[in-house]
Scaffold this motif. Structure first.
Motif, PDB file in Angstrom:
ATOM      1  N   THR A 183       0.313  -0.831   0.064  1.00 18.45           N
ATOM      2  CA  THR A 183       0.269  -0.194  -0.061  1.00 18.45           C
ATOM      3  C   THR A 183       0.661   0.967   0.379  1.00 18.45           C
ATOM      4  O   THR A 183       1.608   1.356   1.130  1.00 18.45           O
ATOM      5  CB  THR A 183      -0.300   0.198   0.694  1.00 18.45           C
ATOM      6  OG1 THR A 183      -2.141  -0.935   1.503  1.00 18.45           O
ATOM      7  CG2 THR A 183      -1.606   1.664   1.274  1.00 18.45           C
ATOM      8  N   PRO A 184       0.611   2.014  -1.032  1.00 21.11           N
ATOM      9  CA  PRO A 184       1.350   3.254  -0.668  1.00 21.11           C
ATOM     10  C   PRO A 184       1.433   4.153   0.440  1.00 21.11           C
ATOM     11  O   PRO A 184       0.654   4.447   1.448  1.00 21.11           O
ATOM     12  CB  PRO A 184       0.596   4.326  -2.074  1.00 21.11           C
ATOM     13  CG  PRO A 184      -0.321   3.544  -2.252  1.00 21.11           C
ATOM     14  CD  PRO A 184      -0.905   2.088  -1.960  1.00 21.11           C
ATOM     15  N   THR A 185       2.448   4.117   0.782  1.00 24.53           N
ATOM     16  CA  THR A 185       2.344   5.943   2.391  1.00 24.53           C
ATOM     17  C   THR A 185       2.199   6.781   2.011  1.00 24.53           C
ATOM     18  O   THR A 185       1.369   7.516   3.205  1.00 24.53           O
ATOM     19  CB  THR A 185       4.240   5.660   2.754  1.00 24.53           C
ATOM     20  OG1 THR A 185       5.247   6.034   1.445  1.00 24.53           O
ATOM     21  CG2 THR A 185       4.885   3.938   3.173  1.00 24.53           C
ATOM     22  N   THR A 186       1.802   7.560   0.488  1.00 22.02           N
ATOM     23  CA  THR A 186       1.821   8.944   0.345  1.00 22.02           C
ATOM     24  C   THR A 186       1.188   8.901  -1.016  1.00 22.02           C
ATOM     25  O   THR A 186       1.414   7.769  -1.766  1.00 22.02           O
ATOM     26  CB  THR A 186       2.749   9.536  -0.090  1.00 22.02           C
ATOM     27  OG1 THR A 186       3.552   9.174  -1.121  1.00 22.02           O
ATOM     28  CG2 THR A 186       3.326  10.204   1.336  1.00 22.02           C
ATOM     29  N   ASP A 187      -0.344   9.503  -0.828  1.00 22.75           N
ATOM     30  CA  ASP A 187      -1.593   9.871  -1.893  1.00 22.75           C
ATOM     31  C   ASP A 187      -0.401  10.507  -3.321  1.00 22.75           C
ATOM     32  O   ASP A 187       0.119  11.061  -2.996  1.00 22.75           O
ATOM     33  CB  ASP A 187      -2.338  10.529  -1.871  1.00 22.75           C
ATOM     34  CG  ASP A 187      -3.221  10.376  -0.525  1.00 22.75           C
ATOM     35  OD1 ASP A 187      -3.049   8.618  -0.703  1.00 22.75           O
ATOM     36  OD2 ASP A 187      -4.181  10.367   0.311  1.00 22.75           O
ATOM     37  N   PRO A 188      -0.975  10.547  -4.303  1.00 28.02           N
ATOM     38  CA  PRO A 188      -0.481  11.372  -5.213  1.00 28.02           C
ATOM     39  C   PRO A 188      -1.096  12.675  -5.515  1.00 28.02           C
ATOM     40  O   PRO A 188      -1.842  13.299  -4.592  1.00 28.02           O
ATOM     41  CB  PRO A 188      -0.509  10.401  -7.143  1.00 28.02           C
ATOM     42  CG  PRO A 188      -1.814   9.499  -6.226  1.00 28.02           C
ATOM     43  CD  PRO A 188      -1.491   8.995  -5.249  1.00 28.02           C
ATOM     44  N   GLU A 189       0.226  13.449  -5.816  1.00 19.57           N
ATOM     45  CA  GLU A 189      -0.169  14.371  -6.113  1.00 19.57           C
ATOM     46  C   GLU A 189      -1.726  14.532  -7.087  1.00 19.57           C
ATOM     47  O   GLU A 189      -1.976  14.768  -7.744  1.00 19.57           O
ATOM     48  CB  GLU A 189       0.714  15.561  -6.688  1.00 19.57           C
ATOM     49  CG  GLU A 189       0.356  17.145  -6.436  1.00 19.57           C
ATOM     50  CD  GLU A 189       1.291  17.669  -5.817  1.00 19.57           C
ATOM     51  OE1 GLU A 189       1.063  18.546  -5.247  1.00 19.57           O
ATOM     52  OE2 GLU A 189       2.252  17.333  -4.404  1.00 19.57           O
ATOM     53  N   PRO A 190      -2.936  15.748  -6.159  1.00 22.36           N
ATOM     54  CA  PRO A 190      -3.924  15.869  -6.496  1.00 22.36           C
ATOM     55  C   PRO A 190      -3.684  16.411  -7.557  1.00 22.36           C
ATOM     56  O   PRO A 190      -3.019  17.982  -8.016  1.00 22.36           O
ATOM     57  CB  PRO A 190      -4.500  16.352  -5.332  1.00 22.36           C
ATOM     58  CG  PRO A 190      -3.442  16.951  -4.692  1.00 22.36           C
ATOM     59  CD  PRO A 190      -2.336  15.656  -4.780  1.00 22.36           C
ATOM     60  N   LYS A 191      -4.266  16.329  -8.769  1.00 18.00           N
ATOM     61  CA  LYS A 191      -4.516  16.840  -9.788  1.00 18.00           C
ATOM     62  C   LYS A 191      -5.975  17.501  -9.982  1.00 18.00           C
ATOM     63  O   LYS A 191      -6.997  17.278  -9.620  1.00 18.00           O
ATOM     64  CB  LYS A 191      -4.161  16.581 -11.427  1.00 18.00           C
ATOM     65  CG  LYS A 191      -3.123  15.537 -11.932  1.00 18.00           C
ATOM     66  CD  LYS A 191      -2.938  15.196 -12.951  1.00 18.00           C
ATOM     67  CE  LYS A 191      -2.014  14.429 -13.017  1.00 18.00           C
ATOM     68  NZ  LYS A 191      -1.682  13.493 -14.428  1.00 18.00           N
TER      69      LYS A 191
END
Length: 431
Positions: A25-33
């Motif tokens: 599971t990714p530890t950080t969310d991707p940069e929101p667009k």
């Protein structure tokens, strides 16, 4: 007995691999667009609303308590005949009138329209195939453009233009050629020249007399020539006859459909908004060529269920029984025209009294015409004189240097508007 699953590789291929390592599971969310709404090309082709700046200033001034005299919009301020209102009340009380209505209008309404055309213009119409009711003529015109126009098609329109004549075509995917409307004979010559030199040839000619915004008018022979050109060059004709019922000094606006052969090549839109003072009721009509009517009916069948039946019933009564009231309304507009035109002339303005319609088309006086845009001049009248007008540039480049002033205010208010304009433009105000 069923066969074992192992004998069916096509099934096994869809079975998850249970020995595969788990996905971290990714530890950080991707940069929101930023979420973006992409409009269709047809919307992106539309320019910014030309009157937005004036309307916003008008709103702010009225919120601040200023008494602004609004001569910008042709929105009738007088009520319909009481007989029509009473019929609406009665029809609305009938439970049978509250369901969906036919999108092309009830039969009796279309018959009444045909009767009016015969009575007023000597035109025979088949109510079933040559008439259709619209939710105001603007809706009908826009949907007629959808029925006729597409990518690569071109329409000829008048210049200056009422906005829907330009943007109804654009929203349908078509292209526009605008021709100066001031001289009717030159306009026809320009139509012929365009058809001779343009490839592919224009598909539709849009005409509008009495003209909005300039109030230009024509005589019946004009439409005879339009029909001749339409048959020669193969284009269709749409006549916007919105001001059919508002005319002065004995002038009778001619119907396009009264020209011989007109129903072979085109249609005419009319409305009950103006002479009948039923603008908010949204009652309009299209009449003429049966195939064009069929195309409009096809589009409308997908878009709407027709107008409220009680409104249609009241509209029948209006056409049948209130022609005297319509004539009286023209007299009221004529009195207002005389007050406004006379007052502007006393201020030194160059303005001709219109023979029809609800507007005065006035040239911006000097030195302001040479020193500022028409939009800026209109803003000056609003901000310094508390009088709202429509700048001619809102009707295309052909309107630059002119203002459109409506006749919807009463005579007393129009006199006050002239006084405020005079005070705003006085030498002391300039200094």
């Amino acid at each position: 007995m069923s066969e074992p699953l192992s004998d069916h590789p096509q099934i096994l291929s869809d079975t998850p691999n249970i020995d595969a390592p788990p996905i971290d599971t990714p530890t950080t969310d991707p940069e929101p667009k930023p979420f973006e709404v992409q409009f269709a090309t047809r919307v992106n082709r539309l320019p910014p609303y030309m009157f937005g700046r004036i309307n916003n200033s008008l709103y702010q001034k009225r919120r601040a308590g200023d008494d602004v005299i609004d001569l910008g919009m042709g929105n009738p301020s007088d009520p319909p005949d009481p007989l029509v209102i009473e019929k609406l009340h009665t029809a609305a009380a009938d439970p049978g009138n509250h369901g969906y209505s036919k999108s092309n209008g009830i039969a009796n309404l279309r018959r009444e329209l045909a009767s009016k055309y015969y009575r007023k213009y000597g035109v025979n119409l088949d109510p079933e195939h040559e008439t259709i009711a619209c939710l105001g003529s603007k809706e009908g015109f826009s949907h007629m453009c959808l029925a006729l126009m597409g990518a690569g098609d071109t329409a000829i329109i008048p210049s200056p233009f009422f906005p829907v004549h330009m943007y109804g075509v654009i929203l349908a995917g078509g292209n526009v050629v605008s021709l100066d409307v001031a001289d009717p004979n030159k306009f026809l010559r320009d139509v012929a020249f365009t058809c001779e030199n343009m490839e592919p040839k224009p598909k539709v000619l849009i005409v509008n007399y009495p003209h909005n915004p300039t109030s230009a008018v024509i005589e019946p022979d004009f439409f005879i020539d339009v029909v001749r050109l339409a048959k020669k060059y193969g284009f269709l004709v749409i006549h916007d006859f919105a001001y059919a019922d508002v005319a002065f000094d004995g002038y009778l606006p001619p119907s396009f459909l009264a020209a011989p052969g007109a129903k072979d090549v085109g249609v005419e839109f009319t409305t009950m908004s103006k002479g009948y003072n039923m603008a908010g009721w949204r009652v309009g009509f299209c009449a003429g060529n049966s195939e064009m009517i069929r195309g409009l009916a096809t589009i409308k069948g997908y878009y709407d269920y027709g107008m409220f039946q009680a409104v249609q019933i009241a509209a029948i009564v209006a056409m049948r029984e209130t022609e005297a009231t319509v004539a009286k309304q023209s007299e009221i507009y004529q009195g207002r025209r005389d007050v406004l035109v006379g007052g502007l002339k006393r201020l030194g303005w160059n303005v001709n009294p219109p023979k029809a319609g609800m507007f005065v088309w006035a040239e911006v006086p000097e030195p302001w015409k040479s020193s500022m845009s028409t939009m800026d001049f209109a803003m000056k009248l609003l901000e310094e004189g508390n009088v709202a007008v429509s700048p001619g540039s809102g009707f295309g480049s052909g309107g630059e240097g002119f203002l459109r002033m409506s006749l919807v205010e009463n005579e007393q208010r129009l006199r006050q508007a002239v006084r405020q304009i005079g005070k705003c433009l006085s030498p002391q105000a300039v200094a």
